[in-house]
Design an enzyme around this catalytic site. Structure first.
Site, PDB file in Angstrom:
ATOM      1  N   ILE A 274       0.883  -1.161   0.000  1.00 47.34           N
ATOM      2  CA  ILE A 274       0.000   0.000   0.000  1.00 47.34           C
ATOM      3  C   ILE A 274       0.928   1.220   0.000  1.00 47.34           C
ATOM      4  O   ILE A 274       1.763   1.368   0.896  1.00 47.34           O
ATOM      5  CB  ILE A 274      -0.922   0.021   1.241  1.00 47.34           C
ATOM      6  CG1 ILE A 274      -1.572  -1.347   1.493  1.00 47.34           C
ATOM      7  CG2 ILE A 274      -1.927   1.143   1.132  1.00 47.34           C
ATOM      8  CD1 ILE A 274      -2.466  -1.855   0.409  1.00 47.34           C
TER       9      ILE A 274
ATOM     10  N   HIS B 105      10.450   5.171  -0.389  1.00 39.52           N
ATOM     11  CA  HIS B 105       9.104   5.700  -0.639  1.00 39.52           C
ATOM     12  C   HIS B 105       8.207   4.851   0.246  1.00 39.52           C
ATOM     13  O   HIS B 105       8.188   3.621   0.113  1.00 39.52           O
ATOM     14  CB  HIS B 105       8.738   5.524  -2.119  1.00 39.52           C
ATOM     15  CG  HIS B 105       7.410   6.101  -2.499  1.00 39.52           C
ATOM     16  ND1 HIS B 105       7.240   6.810  -3.665  1.00 39.52           N
ATOM     17  CD2 HIS B 105       6.191   6.072  -1.905  1.00 39.52           C
ATOM     18  CE1 HIS B 105       5.968   7.186  -3.771  1.00 39.52           C
ATOM     19  NE2 HIS B 105       5.309   6.742  -2.710  1.00 39.52           N
ATOM     20  N   LEU B 106       7.528   5.495   1.158  1.00 38.96           N
ATOM     21  CA  LEU B 106       6.677   4.800   2.120  1.00 38.96           C
ATOM     22  C   LEU B 106       5.826   3.720   1.451  1.00 38.96           C
ATOM     23  O   LEU B 106       5.223   3.965   0.410  1.00 38.96           O
ATOM     24  CB  LEU B 106       5.767   5.825   2.805  1.00 38.96           C
ATOM     25  CG  LEU B 106       4.612   5.301   3.646  1.00 38.96           C
ATOM     26  CD1 LEU B 106       5.087   4.396   4.767  1.00 38.96           C
ATOM     27  CD2 LEU B 106       3.806   6.466   4.183  1.00 38.96           C
ATOM     28  N   HIS B 107       5.821   2.541   2.054  1.00 30.81           N
ATOM     29  CA  HIS B 107       4.928   1.472   1.607  1.00 30.81           C
ATOM     30  C   HIS B 107       4.632   0.553   2.792  1.00 30.81           C
ATOM     31  O   HIS B 107       5.496   0.291   3.617  1.00 30.81           O
ATOM     32  CB  HIS B 107       5.500   0.690   0.422  1.00 30.81           C
ATOM     33  CG  HIS B 107       6.877   0.160   0.612  1.00 30.81           C
ATOM     34  ND1 HIS B 107       8.006   0.951   0.628  1.00 30.81           N
ATOM     35  CD2 HIS B 107       7.314  -1.103   0.788  1.00 30.81           C
ATOM     36  CE1 HIS B 107       9.085   0.200   0.804  1.00 30.81           C
ATOM     37  NE2 HIS B 107       8.691  -1.057   0.924  1.00 30.81           N
ATOM     38  N   VAL B 108       3.389   0.119   2.864  1.00 28.56           N
ATOM     39  CA  VAL B 108       2.926  -0.777   3.920  1.00 28.56           C
ATOM     40  C   VAL B 108       2.771  -2.163   3.301  1.00 28.56           C
ATOM     41  O   VAL B 108       2.097  -2.315   2.287  1.00 28.56           O
ATOM     42  CB  VAL B 108       1.573  -0.307   4.500  1.00 28.56           C
ATOM     43  CG1 VAL B 108       1.056  -1.291   5.544  1.00 28.56           C
ATOM     44  CG2 VAL B 108       1.694   1.099   5.084  1.00 28.56           C
TER      45      VAL B 108
END
Length: 125
Positions: A39, A95-98
């Site tokens: 995400i 880069h932010l990712h969940v």
């Protein structure tokens, strides 16, 4: 939209599995298990703590939608949800990712400890 060299900026439409106004979901190219989703906010932001309150809320709203989709398509027995923040925590794409990782009975001998397994000798307590 973001850094031209970032693999998460400017996703191709066919990569997007789910989306809302601030973020999108795509399958991980190196999945831990079948159905492993990422995400990702559309805005290029390095880590979870750099995201706005609105982006964090949108990320977790999409985590909920991802669970529904994965329940339907893959029928996992459980989930691990995690975010790596910084190189020391294992973040390799800044880069932010969940991660939404479906878990299946028997996918590892002893799953006890879950996310504590990031430091293997601390996993089982």
């Amino acid at each position: 939209m973001g850094d031209l060299t970032c693999p998460f900026c400017s996703p191709r439409p066919e990569e997007i599995v789910l989306a809302n106004d601030r973020c999108y979901a795509r399958y991980d190219k190196y999945p831990v298990n079948p159905g492993h989703l990422l995400i990702i906010p559309f805005r290029h932001v390095a880590g979870f703590f750099d995201a706005t309150d609105e982006e964090q809320a949108a990320l977790f709203a999409l985590v909920r939608e991802a669970k529904e989709l994965l329940d339907e398509r893959f029928r996992p027995d459980g989930y691990n949800i995690g975010v790596n923040v910084g190189e020391a925590a294992g973040q390799t794409v800044m880069h932010l990712h969940v991660h939404v990782i479906p878990r299946y009975g028997g996918d590892m001998e002893e799953p006890r400890g879950g996310v504590r397994g990031v430091i293997p000798e601390k996993r089982v307590y």
